[in-house]
Design an enzyme around this catalytic site. Sequence first.
Site, PDB file in Angstrom:
ATOM      1  N   ASN A  64      43.356 102.102 178.112  1.00  0.00           N
ATOM      2  CA  ASN A  64      42.479 103.193 177.672  1.00  0.00           C
ATOM      3  C   ASN A  64      41.516 103.566 178.795  1.00  0.00           C
ATOM      4  OD1 ASN A  64      42.575 104.681 175.333  1.00  0.00           O
ATOM      5  ND2 ASN A  64      41.853 103.005 174.039  1.00  0.00           N
ATOM      6  N   GLU A 110      32.399  89.067 172.013  1.00  0.00           N
ATOM      7  CA  GLU A 110      32.773  90.381 172.539  1.00  0.00           C
ATOM      8  C   GLU A 110      32.558  90.429 174.051  1.00  0.00           C
ATOM      9  OE1 GLU A 110      34.147  94.268 171.352  1.00  0.00           O
ATOM     10  OE2 GLU A 110      33.725  92.504 170.146  1.00  0.00           O
ATOM     11  N   ASP A 111      33.496  91.057 174.750  1.00  0.00           N
ATOM     12  CA  ASP A 111      33.342  91.400 176.171  1.00  0.00           C
ATOM     13  C   ASP A 111      32.919  90.211 177.026  1.00  0.00           C
ATOM     14  OD1 ASP A 111      34.094  93.891 175.431  1.00  0.00           O
ATOM     15  OD2 ASP A 111      32.158  94.855 175.736  1.00  0.00           O
ATOM     16  N   ALA A 123      47.497  90.112 181.779  1.00  0.00           N
ATOM     17  CA  ALA A 123      47.434  88.680 181.476  1.00  0.00           C
ATOM     18  C   ALA A 123      46.014  88.255 181.134  1.00  0.00           C
ATOM     19  CB  ALA A 123      47.971  87.874 182.660  1.00  0.00           C
ATOM     20  N   GLY A 124      45.230  89.204 180.622  1.00  0.00           N
ATOM     21  CA  GLY A 124      43.874  88.895 180.205  1.00  0.00           C
ATOM     22  C   GLY A 124      43.838  88.322 178.803  1.00  0.00           C
ATOM     23  N   TYR A 183       7.120  87.203 150.176  1.00  0.00           N
ATOM     24  CA  TYR A 183       6.609  86.207 151.119  1.00  0.00           C
ATOM     25  C   TYR A 183       5.783  85.178 150.346  1.00  0.00           C
ATOM     26  CZ  TYR A 183       5.378  84.373 155.677  1.00  0.00           C
ATOM     27  OH  TYR A 183       5.240  83.550 156.765  1.00  0.00           O
ATOM     28  N   LYS A 224      29.310  98.087 168.284  1.00  0.00           N
ATOM     29  CA  LYS A 224      30.183  97.228 167.470  1.00  0.00           C
ATOM     30  C   LYS A 224      29.516  96.934 166.130  1.00  0.00           C
ATOM     31  CE  LYS A 224      34.123  95.022 167.422  1.00  0.00           C
ATOM     32  NZ  LYS A 224      34.722  94.367 168.570  1.00  0.00           N
TER      33      LYS A 224
END
Length: 764
Positions: free
Chosen positions: A287, A137-138, A196-197, A40, A95
């Site tokens: 899944n 993600e998601d 269709a996602g 620092y 993740k």
Amino acid sequence: MSKEKRRREALVYHAKPQPGKIKMVPTKAYSTQRDLALAYSPGVAEPCLEIDKNKEEVYRYTAKGNVVAVISNGTAVLGLGNIGPEASKPVMEGKSLLFKIFADIDGIDIELDTEDVDKFVETVKIIAPTFGGINLEDIKAPEAFEIERRLKEELDIPVMHDDQHGTAIISAAALLNALELAEKKIDEVTIVISGAGAAAISCSRLYKAFGAKRENMVMLDSKGVIRKDRENLTKEKLEFATDRKVDTLEQAMEDADVFIGLSIADIVSPKMLESMAKNPIVFAMANPNPEIEYNLACKTRGDIIMATGRSDHPNQVNNVLGFPFIFRGALDVRATKINEEMKMAAVRALADLAKEPVPEQVNITYDITRLTFGKDYIIPKPFDPRLITKIPPAVAKAAIESGVARAPIQDWKKYEEELYQRSGNDNKIVRSLHNRAKVNPKRIVFAEADVLDVLKAAQIAHDEGIAKPILLGNKDNIERLKQELDFDAEVPIIDPRGEETRELRKKYAHKLWESRRRKGETKYSAGVNMGKRNYFGAMMLHEGDAEGMISGNSRAYPKVLRPVFEVLGKASGVTKASTVNIMITPRGPLFLADTSINVDPTAEELAEIAKMTANLAATFGFEPVVALLSYANFGSSTHPHANKVREAVKILHERYPKLIVDGEIQTDFALDQELCQNNFPFSKLAGRQANTLIFPNLESANITYKLLKGLHDADSIGPIMLGLRKAAHILQLGASVEEMVNMTAVAVVDAQEREKRKKAKMKK
């Protein structure tokens, strides 16, 4: 395991011993005032000034180049839907964990409290200077498409929405190989896509990039076939709308060559499969339950080539095969984006890897004699250690060739070596061990099942499919503890002193007396001993009533060792049994022997211990590089202690000339291949990193493994017993539940290997 029990276990896992799954750790020294002054103020000003002159220097002086942001707004989390940013955090942490253990990338999860595309994009742009890459993600469709498109256009670092492209990349690799096996061409086959996602759209686009014709694709959503005459289609769905006059999945499947399932469970019937073309390719990736159950599909069509999202069937389409390694390659060349060329390079690398000879370590992990390219192996396995040395270089080369790399790699061999070194920083051996055990679980005796922690270990082994527990101890006590643990599975409980085991006890006692009557055993003492759990448990193995046993958690090692030795004895050709502890270290596993039995082995015994330990390393899929340790190096001392080790090495060189073994050698030279090469270039260890360490006596081995475990927080598997007739393993006093579960897996794998050797011997 019941749903409620799994729920509680998951909650405890995420909450204890500290909340969450990841943490930050320093990478620089910080122990002195000088260290802190450099870390620092005032020292930190110097790299700040360098970066101010040239922003690219941020990659030299900070962690930016190895940090990926895992970003979500929680609008499409797993199968849970729009549960919000806070509720998505456990997934994003998970993740980040996968990034670290598979590719040594530091993932930092960021959850954004907005469903507004403009706000989301603007926020990510503002924080982007912190990161080397962005993993989205998601995020629900269609917003996910727009968010990714804009960020890729407006940022100069790699951006990828893994929900879209991860599945696309892995399934495309599998599809290329499946088509080759089916002797079909991608530009000629008819493809049905259920879903269709974001993932389905991305898969379809990538298949097109490899030659699939849009007119040969039929996509379905929850309303049925997406046709051009349907109203209110998003632009993404319109991209794959068909002119064909079909309305249902059943109609679309007639004469189709390929089915891609990214929808819901059990929507494909056997009748639909039967209507498909010859050698159908079916990727049922919903899944946890696929569009059609694997075994039903294979029973319906013998010519089917099938993949699922599940790990318990061949050909698992698992995103972990892609995203860690794609980002690894992109980061390592400082790519400005992840483009189509890089994704396609990852596809080809994965497809090609499945055609290469599979390392024995992978065969061992999955308990398969030999994995070869074919219907049941069209994509690599997640535990394949070659992934990190094959996929990132392919991605990096594509980045360089397509002009998006800012730091091209010059020495590719050195780069692959660096990637290989990154792969040793986690518990792959533990995951591999558990996976092997699950393939063919064995009956394992838990000799101290009325101890709570032992029963916990048995419960985990049962619930995870690692072993088939047999519980020894007082039945009432065990039933009470089972109720406390909510361990409601029906598993055998045997009380060695109970009335119900009287006849079995008599039978075992007679067997023990017969085998030891000339070694001081009387009929009376044999009867008394059979009321003791370790004698009883060992006799179960001896008589084939179980395949393995673990004990020793609540008793001193010598007290458990004696009955096991007396009942089972040493294996044929073995003069000295020994033990090995596998230490899980940042540099990879180290096999240490003998850690528990032989106090001061002779040179002959030391050689035998070394060979058995090398065999164990090979059993786990590692080429043994064996160092016989001493305080001396290659004749620098003539003391009897050093002479003993030198003589053992001589024996090993004469009997096993192909074994990589040498000594006597000091530990630092054995572990540092460059140091050994510079000082002892004549040694078999020169230029190699020893992974199998043989100690001159019990004292040094036991102290070393416990120091590693205590001071460096290294996980230990062991002590693993070598040289007995059966798979009996004795725990260290007070072993943790995790250690006992690992040792249970060891006992199962040990029993599996003995079964294989017996079958091979019978064939001869």
